[in-house]
Enzyme design. Structure first.
Site, PDB file in Angstrom:
ATOM      1  N   LYS A  80      -9.435 -12.446  16.351  1.00 36.13           N
ATOM      2  CA  LYS A  80      -9.149 -11.295  15.494  1.00 36.13           C
ATOM      3  C   LYS A  80     -10.442 -10.547  15.244  1.00 36.13           C
ATOM      4  O   LYS A  80     -11.520 -11.162  15.180  1.00 36.13           O
ATOM      5  CB  LYS A  80      -8.583 -11.778  14.150  1.00 36.13           C
ATOM      6  CG  LYS A  80      -7.830 -10.725  13.382  1.00 36.13           C
ATOM      7  CD  LYS A  80      -6.381 -10.603  13.797  1.00 36.13           C
ATOM      8  CE  LYS A  80      -5.697  -9.479  13.068  1.00 36.13           C
ATOM      9  NZ  LYS A  80      -4.280  -9.348  13.417  1.00 36.13           N
ATOM     10  N   GLY A 180       6.165  -2.862   1.393  1.00 40.85           N
ATOM     11  CA  GLY A 180       5.379  -2.226   2.454  1.00 40.85           C
ATOM     12  C   GLY A 180       6.272  -1.564   3.477  1.00 40.85           C
ATOM     13  O   GLY A 180       6.946  -2.229   4.259  1.00 40.85           O
ATOM     14  N   GLY A 182       5.418   0.457   6.078  1.00 34.56           N
ATOM     15  CA  GLY A 182       4.563   1.020   7.122  1.00 34.56           C
ATOM     16  C   GLY A 182       5.300   1.009   8.440  1.00 34.56           C
ATOM     17  O   GLY A 182       6.528   1.103   8.497  1.00 34.56           O
ATOM     18  N   VAL A 184       5.898  -1.389  10.521  1.00 35.24           N
ATOM     19  CA  VAL A 184       6.856  -2.487  10.665  1.00 35.24           C
ATOM     20  C   VAL A 184       7.933  -2.398   9.577  1.00 35.24           C
ATOM     21  O   VAL A 184       9.135  -2.469   9.866  1.00 35.24           O
ATOM     22  CB  VAL A 184       6.147  -3.865  10.581  1.00 35.24           C
ATOM     23  CG1 VAL A 184       7.170  -4.991  10.664  1.00 35.24           C
ATOM     24  CG2 VAL A 184       5.124  -4.003  11.691  1.00 35.24           C
TER      25      VAL A 184
HETATM   26  P1  NAD Z   1       0.907  -0.301   8.217  1.00 35.89           P
HETATM   27  O1  NAD Z   1      -0.508  -0.043   7.876  1.00 35.89           O
HETATM   28  O2  NAD Z   1       1.623   0.646   9.110  1.00 35.89           O
HETATM   29  O3  NAD Z   1       1.776  -0.412   6.883  1.00 35.89           O
HETATM   30  C1  NAD Z   1       1.387  -1.069   5.727  1.00 35.89           C
HETATM   31  C2  NAD Z   1       2.215  -0.444   4.609  1.00 35.89           C
HETATM   32  O4  NAD Z   1       1.972  -1.204   3.416  1.00 35.89           O
HETATM   33  C3  NAD Z   1       1.844   1.009   4.294  1.00 35.89           C
HETATM   34  O5  NAD Z   1       3.007   1.773   4.114  1.00 35.89           O
HETATM   35  C4  NAD Z   1       1.038   0.882   2.991  1.00 35.89           C
HETATM   36  O6  NAD Z   1       1.145   2.052   2.174  1.00 35.89           O
HETATM   37  C5  NAD Z   1       1.718  -0.303   2.352  1.00 35.89           C
HETATM   38  N1  NAD Z   1       0.926  -0.996   1.348  1.00 35.89           N
HETATM   39  C6  NAD Z   1      -0.410  -1.262   1.340  1.00 35.89           C
HETATM   40  N2  NAD Z   1      -0.732  -1.944   0.228  1.00 35.89           N
HETATM   41  C7  NAD Z   1       0.413  -2.106  -0.479  1.00 35.89           C
HETATM   42  C8  NAD Z   1       0.732  -2.735  -1.701  1.00 35.89           C
HETATM   43  N3  NAD Z   1      -0.206  -3.321  -2.448  1.00 35.89           N
HETATM   44  N4  NAD Z   1       2.033  -2.739  -2.090  1.00 35.89           N
HETATM   45  C9  NAD Z   1       2.987  -2.149  -1.353  1.00 35.89           C
HETATM   46  N5  NAD Z   1       2.751  -1.528  -0.182  1.00 35.89           N
HETATM   47  C10 NAD Z   1       1.473  -1.505   0.242  1.00 35.89           C
HETATM   48  O7  NAD Z   1       0.947  -1.799   8.784  1.00 35.89           O
HETATM   49  P2  NAD Z   1       2.064  -2.440   9.720  1.00 35.89           P
HETATM   50  O8  NAD Z   1       1.658  -2.291  11.125  1.00 35.89           O
HETATM   51  O9  NAD Z   1       3.418  -1.993   9.276  1.00 35.89           O
HETATM   52  O10 NAD Z   1       1.877  -3.987   9.354  1.00 35.89           O
HETATM   53  C11 NAD Z   1       2.369  -4.506   8.132  1.00 35.89           C
HETATM   54  C12 NAD Z   1       1.971  -5.961   8.009  1.00 35.89           C
HETATM   55  O11 NAD Z   1       2.506  -6.701   9.094  1.00 35.89           O
HETATM   56  C13 NAD Z   1       0.454  -6.230   8.020  1.00 35.89           C
HETATM   57  O12 NAD Z   1       0.160  -7.331   7.195  1.00 35.89           O
HETATM   58  C14 NAD Z   1       0.189  -6.587   9.473  1.00 35.89           C
HETATM   59  O13 NAD Z   1      -0.959  -7.407   9.607  1.00 35.89           O
HETATM   60  C15 NAD Z   1       1.435  -7.356   9.793  1.00 35.89           C
HETATM   61  N6  NAD Z   1       1.729  -7.366  11.213  1.00 35.89           N
HETATM   62  C16 NAD Z   1       1.910  -6.194  11.874  1.00 35.89           C
HETATM   63  C17 NAD Z   1       2.203  -6.218  13.240  1.00 35.89           C
HETATM   64  C18 NAD Z   1       2.427  -4.951  14.014  1.00 35.89           C
HETATM   65  O14 NAD Z   1       2.962  -5.033  15.126  1.00 35.89           O
HETATM   66  N7  NAD Z   1       2.084  -3.789  13.496  1.00 35.89           N
HETATM   67  C19 NAD Z   1       2.309  -7.444  13.906  1.00 35.89           C
HETATM   68  C20 NAD Z   1       2.145  -8.628  13.187  1.00 35.89           C
HETATM   69  C21 NAD Z   1       1.843  -8.569  11.839  1.00 35.89           C
END
Ligand code: NAD
Length: 353
Positions: A80, A180, A182, A184
């Site tokens: 990572k 969250g 985002g 995902v």
């Molecule tokens: P992203 O950055 O697109 O979305 C994160 C979302 O969380 C955003 O909408 C942000 O505003 C929100 N957020 C941040 N802090 C917050 C809080 N305190 N309370 C509520 N919402 C909050 O990220 P993503 O790609 O959607 O990933 C989300 C999670 O899943 C992360 O932990 C990431 O490590 C994990 N993950 C993602 C993937 C992937 O394919 N993108 C794969 C495995 C794991």
């Protein structure tokens, strides 16, 4: 704090500190284990409060990637990268290129991809300096954005957990609390809404909340309270560390199943969840959809139908894990580690033979 003495140091094979004064890059690349293949895991950019926080994140996330790749059946090890900085202010093309050079210096021991704070377009800039990057739109075997696949795997995992806990995998009429929205979380919300679930959501970005209200009739709650909300499933899809020992007695859901990495603030929380009878789908098992999708790209072959089959199989892996945890009276997190360590031990013996 010393890296070797760090509580999250777990016999990591290599930890690299990267600094480029011209672009302001400060990054840490943690290579945890390469038994199954090159260390692979996304690059996160975050405004950490301290260097120690950044180191802890890199160490924990890279170990999680070793287990994730092992249980997903990917021929990849665990690594990572974290970039210490605010993605909204500090992310420049020069910084991304400097990061790409740092990855390239590792000669393929570490393969990077996007994670929180990074976008596929950013990784295309990283790609201009190194071929050891996946999750792109432009390479010959491009697998694209992993997030929709991660969401698909989480949805499959939620169905498996509902089935295990309630005897029906159907999310229709179930209440699912998503923290969250985002890349995902929003895709997961869309899929669960399509399948008839009632959604409760929280985010720190009000535009995302409005979107979920308008498109999925979601109920909005405060992000610091969502874990308490009565629900069938609590899906942490923002950042890690949300399930703490203090919060565990107040959790409102029977199941925890979401995409965020490192959802449990400390390993001891797994035992507390087990005691309370809360079914926890270990994060690195349920959120492997994205890395399953990207693994084909790492091999130079991308076959979407095989990806779909393997991502949907996350549900079956979780069902096996839940059964074994019940059988052995152990927390699911402990069993997930044991299953991953079994795979690694077998591979080490084969590699040594
Ligand atoms: P992203 O950055 O697109 O979305 C994160 C979302 O969380 C955003 O909408 C942000 O505003 C929100 N957020 C941040 N802090 C917050 C809080 N305190 N309370 C509520 N919402 C909050 O990220 P993503 O790609 O959607 O990933 C989300 C999670 O899943 C992360 O932990 C990431 O490590 C994990 N993950 C993602 C993937 C992937 O394919 N993108 C794969 C495995 C794991």
């Amino acid at each position: 704090m010393s890296v070797f003495a760090h509580t999250d140091f777990s016999s990591h094979q290599q930890v690299v500190f990267c600094h480029d004064p011209a672009s302001g890059l400060k990054a840490i690349i943690a290579i945890h284990d390469r038994t199954l293949g090159p260390a692979c895991g996304g690059c996160r950019m975050w405004a950490y409060a301290s260097e120690d926080e950044a180191i802890a994140d890199a160490l924990r996330l890279s170990q999680g990637m070793t287990y994730k790749n092992a249980l997903a059946g990917n021929p990849l090890g665990g690594g990572k990268a974290v970039i210490w900085g605010d993605p909204a202010q500090d992310k420049t093309s020069a910084l991304l290129r400097a990061f790409g050079k740092a990855v390239n210096r590792l000669g393929g021991r570490y393969i990077t991809a996007e994670d929180v704070g990074m976008r596929v377009a950013d990784m295309e800039i990283v790609r201009s300096q190194t071929r050891h990057v996946i999750g792109l739109n432009s390479s010959p075997a491009a697998s694209g954005n992993p997030a929709p696949w991660t969401a698909r795997g989480v949805a499959a995992g939620i169905r498996a957990a509902l089935d295990y806990r309630f005897g029906s995998a159907n999310p229709q009429g179930r209440t699912i609390a998503i923290q969250g929205l985002g890349q995902v979380g929003m895709a997961l919300a869309a899929e669960l809404h399509r399948q008839g679930a009632r959604l409760v959501v929280a985010d720190i970005d009000p535009r995302r909340l409005t979107q979920a209200q308008e498109q999925f009739a979601a109920q909005v709650v405060d992000s610091t309270e969502i874990h308490r909300h009565p629900a069938d499933v609590f899906a942490p899809c923002a950042l890690g560390g949300v399930v703490t020992a203090e919060r565990t007695p107040h959790l409102g859901a029977a199941i925890i199943a979401g995409s965020a990495n490192n959802q449990l603030a400390t390993p001891e929380v797994a035992a507390l969840l087990h005691q309370r009878g809360i079914l926890y789908a270990p994060d690195y098992v349920i959120n492997a959809g994205g890395v399953i999708n990207a693994a084909g790209e790492a091999r130079g072959q991308y076959d979407p139908s095989s990806v779909m089959r393997r991502v949907d199989a996350i549900g079956e892996t979780l069902t096996r894990l839940f059964r074994r945890a019940d059988h052995e009276h152990q927390p699911t997190d402990v069993i997930a580690r044991a299953m991953a360590e079994d795979i690694l031990t077998r591979a080490r013996l084969e590699n040594a033979a």
